[in-house]
Design a protein around this motif. Structure first.
Motif, PDB file in Angstrom:
ATOM      1  N   ALA A  57       3.274  22.011  22.842  1.00  0.00           N
ATOM      2  CA  ALA A  57       4.559  21.692  23.466  1.00  0.00           C
ATOM      3  C   ALA A  57       5.649  21.678  22.396  1.00  0.00           C
ATOM      4  O   ALA A  57       5.430  21.219  21.275  1.00  0.00           O
ATOM      5  N   ASP A  58       6.801  22.197  22.754  1.00  0.00           N
ATOM      6  CA  ASP A  58       7.954  22.232  21.863  1.00  0.00           C
ATOM      7  C   ASP A  58       9.127  21.551  22.554  1.00  0.00           C
ATOM      8  O   ASP A  58       9.432  21.853  23.718  1.00  0.00           O
ATOM      9  N   LEU A  59       9.789  20.686  21.825  1.00  0.00           N
ATOM     10  CA  LEU A  59      10.954  19.992  22.349  1.00  0.00           C
ATOM     11  C   LEU A  59      12.128  20.960  22.456  1.00  0.00           C
ATOM     12  O   LEU A  59      12.445  21.679  21.511  1.00  0.00           O
ATOM     13  N   VAL A  60      12.738  20.999  23.632  1.00  0.00           N
ATOM     14  CA  VAL A  60      13.912  21.837  23.848  1.00  0.00           C
ATOM     15  C   VAL A  60      15.168  20.988  23.684  1.00  0.00           C
ATOM     16  O   VAL A  60      16.091  21.354  22.969  1.00  0.00           O
ATOM     17  N   SER A  61      15.189  19.821  24.344  1.00  0.00           N
ATOM     18  CA  SER A  61      16.341  18.923  24.206  1.00  0.00           C
ATOM     19  C   SER A  61      15.951  17.506  24.584  1.00  0.00           C
ATOM     20  O   SER A  61      14.981  17.278  25.308  1.00  0.00           O
ATOM     21  N   GLU A  62      16.737  16.597  24.075  1.00  0.00           N
ATOM     22  CA  GLU A  62      16.624  15.196  24.478  1.00  0.00           C
ATOM     23  C   GLU A  62      18.040  14.662  24.597  1.00  0.00           C
ATOM     24  O   GLU A  62      18.860  14.859  23.719  1.00  0.00           O
ATOM     25  N   LYS A  63      18.322  14.058  25.747  1.00  0.00           N
ATOM     26  CA  LYS A  63      19.660  13.544  26.004  1.00  0.00           C
ATOM     27  C   LYS A  63      19.539  12.146  26.586  1.00  0.00           C
ATOM     28  O   LYS A  63      18.639  11.881  27.390  1.00  0.00           O
ATOM     29  N   ILE A  64      20.452  11.290  26.196  1.00  0.00           N
ATOM     30  CA  ILE A  64      20.459   9.945  26.772  1.00  0.00           C
ATOM     31  C   ILE A  64      20.826  10.080  28.238  1.00  0.00           C
ATOM     32  O   ILE A  64      21.847  10.670  28.597  1.00  0.00           O
ATOM     33  N   HIS A  65      19.950   9.562  29.091  1.00  0.00           N
ATOM     34  CA  HIS A  65      20.151   9.656  30.540  1.00  0.00           C
ATOM     35  C   HIS A  65      20.814   8.378  31.050  1.00  0.00           C
ATOM     36  O   HIS A  65      21.791   8.426  31.797  1.00  0.00           O
ATOM     37  N   THR A  66      20.252   7.248  30.674  1.00  0.00           N
ATOM     38  CA  THR A  66      20.835   5.935  30.971  1.00  0.00           C
ATOM     39  C   THR A  66      20.698   5.103  29.707  1.00  0.00           C
ATOM     40  O   THR A  66      20.195   5.580  28.698  1.00  0.00           O
ATOM     41  N   GLY A  67      21.086   3.842  29.774  1.00  0.00           N
ATOM     42  CA  GLY A  67      20.967   2.970  28.611  1.00  0.00           C
ATOM     43  C   GLY A  67      19.538   2.770  28.155  1.00  0.00           C
ATOM     44  O   GLY A  67      19.287   2.457  27.000  1.00  0.00           O
ATOM     45  N   GLN A  68      18.589   2.960  29.063  1.00  0.00           N
ATOM     46  CA  GLN A  68      17.192   2.725  28.704  1.00  0.00           C
ATOM     47  C   GLN A  68      16.289   3.922  28.966  1.00  0.00           C
ATOM     48  O   GLN A  68      15.082   3.768  29.026  1.00  0.00           O
ATOM     49  N   SER A  69      16.846   5.091  29.127  1.00  0.00           N
ATOM     50  CA  SER A  69      15.988   6.260  29.308  1.00  0.00           C
ATOM     51  C   SER A  69      16.617   7.490  28.674  1.00  0.00           C
ATOM     52  O   SER A  69      17.837   7.601  28.572  1.00  0.00           O
ATOM     53  N   ILE A  70      15.739   8.367  28.260  1.00  0.00           N
ATOM     54  CA  ILE A  70      16.145   9.625  27.646  1.00  0.00           C
ATOM     55  C   ILE A  70      15.481  10.748  28.428  1.00  0.00           C
ATOM     56  O   ILE A  70      14.296  10.676  28.733  1.00  0.00           O
ATOM     57  N   ARG A  71      16.251  11.780  28.777  1.00  0.00           N
ATOM     58  CA  ARG A  71      15.691  12.937  29.473  1.00  0.00           C
ATOM     59  C   ARG A  71      15.179  13.898  28.418  1.00  0.00           C
ATOM     60  O   ARG A  71      15.917  14.380  27.580  1.00  0.00           O
ATOM     61  N   MET A  72      13.870  14.143  28.479  1.00  0.00           N
ATOM     62  CA  MET A  72      13.216  15.050  27.555  1.00  0.00           C
ATOM     63  C   MET A  72      12.981  16.373  28.284  1.00  0.00           C
ATOM     64  O   MET A  72      12.498  16.368  29.420  1.00  0.00           O
ATOM     65  N   VAL A  73      13.296  17.482  27.648  1.00  0.00           N
ATOM     66  CA  VAL A  73      13.014  18.811  28.180  1.00  0.00           C
ATOM     67  C   VAL A  73      12.144  19.512  27.142  1.00  0.00           C
ATOM     68  O   VAL A  73      12.516  19.575  25.963  1.00  0.00           O
ATOM     69  N   GLU A  74      10.991  19.998  27.581  1.00  0.00           N
ATOM     70  CA  GLU A  74      10.042  20.623  26.660  1.00  0.00           C
ATOM     71  C   GLU A  74       9.513  21.922  27.258  1.00  0.00           C
ATOM     72  O   GLU A  74       9.478  22.086  28.475  1.00  0.00           O
ATOM     73  N   ASP A  75       9.105  22.818  26.378  1.00  0.00           N
ATOM     74  CA  ASP A  75       8.360  24.010  26.765  1.00  0.00           C
ATOM     75  C   ASP A  75       6.905  23.736  26.423  1.00  0.00           C
ATOM     76  O   ASP A  75       6.608  23.164  25.367  1.00  0.00           O
ATOM     77  N   VAL A  76       6.011  24.152  27.297  1.00  0.00           N
ATOM     78  CA  VAL A  76       4.588  23.945  27.035  1.00  0.00           C
ATOM     79  C   VAL A  76       3.853  25.270  27.190  1.00  0.00           C
ATOM     80  O   VAL A  76       4.244  26.117  27.989  1.00  0.00           O
ATOM     81  N   ARG A  77       2.827  25.404  26.388  1.00  0.00           N
ATOM     82  CA  ARG A  77       1.919  26.550  26.504  1.00  0.00           C
ATOM     83  C   ARG A  77       0.518  25.963  26.607  1.00  0.00           C
ATOM     84  O   ARG A  77       0.045  25.282  25.698  1.00  0.00           O
ATOM     85  N   LEU A  78      -0.118  26.202  27.742  1.00  0.00           N
ATOM     86  CA  LEU A  78      -1.498  25.781  27.960  1.00  0.00           C
ATOM     87  C   LEU A  78      -2.378  27.009  27.761  1.00  0.00           C
ATOM     88  O   LEU A  78      -2.202  28.007  28.446  1.00  0.00           O
TER      89      LEU A  78
END
Length: 177
Positions: A57-78
């Motif tokens: 898995a490779d991290l594409v982006s991480e953005k603060i979504h709320t004060g207590q959560s972060i939206r993680m976007v990743e690419d995965v290769r299985l």
């Protein structure tokens, strides 16, 4: 405020492998006897069992979504490695293709929103692409999830207090705002 951001960043770094762990959980639900790994060194050295699955898995982006959560976007290769048919002890024959129909059916049944019971996280998955090789099949796609970041704590470990009351000075007197 800067300390709170540093605390959140440390937590994100510590939780970075959660996507890989969730994919391992999903694969183990569908294929309970299939070994799963995300150790890149072992995979590149070819020291893996067959059949098996490898997760990258490779991290594409991480953005603060709320004060207590972060939206993680990743690419995965299985990568699902095929088992070889055995001719004798010394020689192996042709690879035996791996049946991915249960995996794709599982994703379609869940409408590409898969919840992890162990990590209490939901993955929102884009439709996969596949690439078939001689001895394996690779399934690639992008997915996102919300990563919970706990509230920052004071240095003594207690929860930081919110400021609920504000006071202003009016005509030389302190008045609650």
């Amino acid at each position: 405020m800067l300390d709170a951001r540093k605390d959140k960043r440390k937590e994100v770094i510590r939780m970075r492998d959660i996507g890989k762990k969730i994919w391992a959980e999903i694969i183990n639900q569908i294929y309970p006897d299939l070994p799963v790994s995300w150790e890149g060194d072992v995979w590149q050295a070819g020291q893996l069992m067959r059949p098996s699955a490898f997760i990258e898995a490779d991290l594409v982006s991480e953005k603060i979504h709320t004060g207590q959560s972060i939206r993680m976007v990743e690419d995965v290769r299985l990568v699902f490695h095929y088992e070889y048919e055995r001719i004798d002890e010394q020689e192996r024959g042709e690879p035996i293709p791996f049946d991915l129909a249960p995996f794709f059916m599982y994703l379609r049944q869940k409408r590409y929103c898969v919840a992890s019971k162990l990590f209490e996280t939901m993955l929102v998955i884009e439709p996969p692409r596949t690439q078939e090789k001689r001895d394996r099949i690779e399934v690639m796609f992008r997915y996102s999830y919300l990563l919970h970041v706990p509230k920052p704590t004071a240095e003594d470990g207690t929860e930081r207090m919110k400021i609920n009351d504000f006071y202003v000075e009016v005509n030389g007197k302190e008045v609650k705002a």
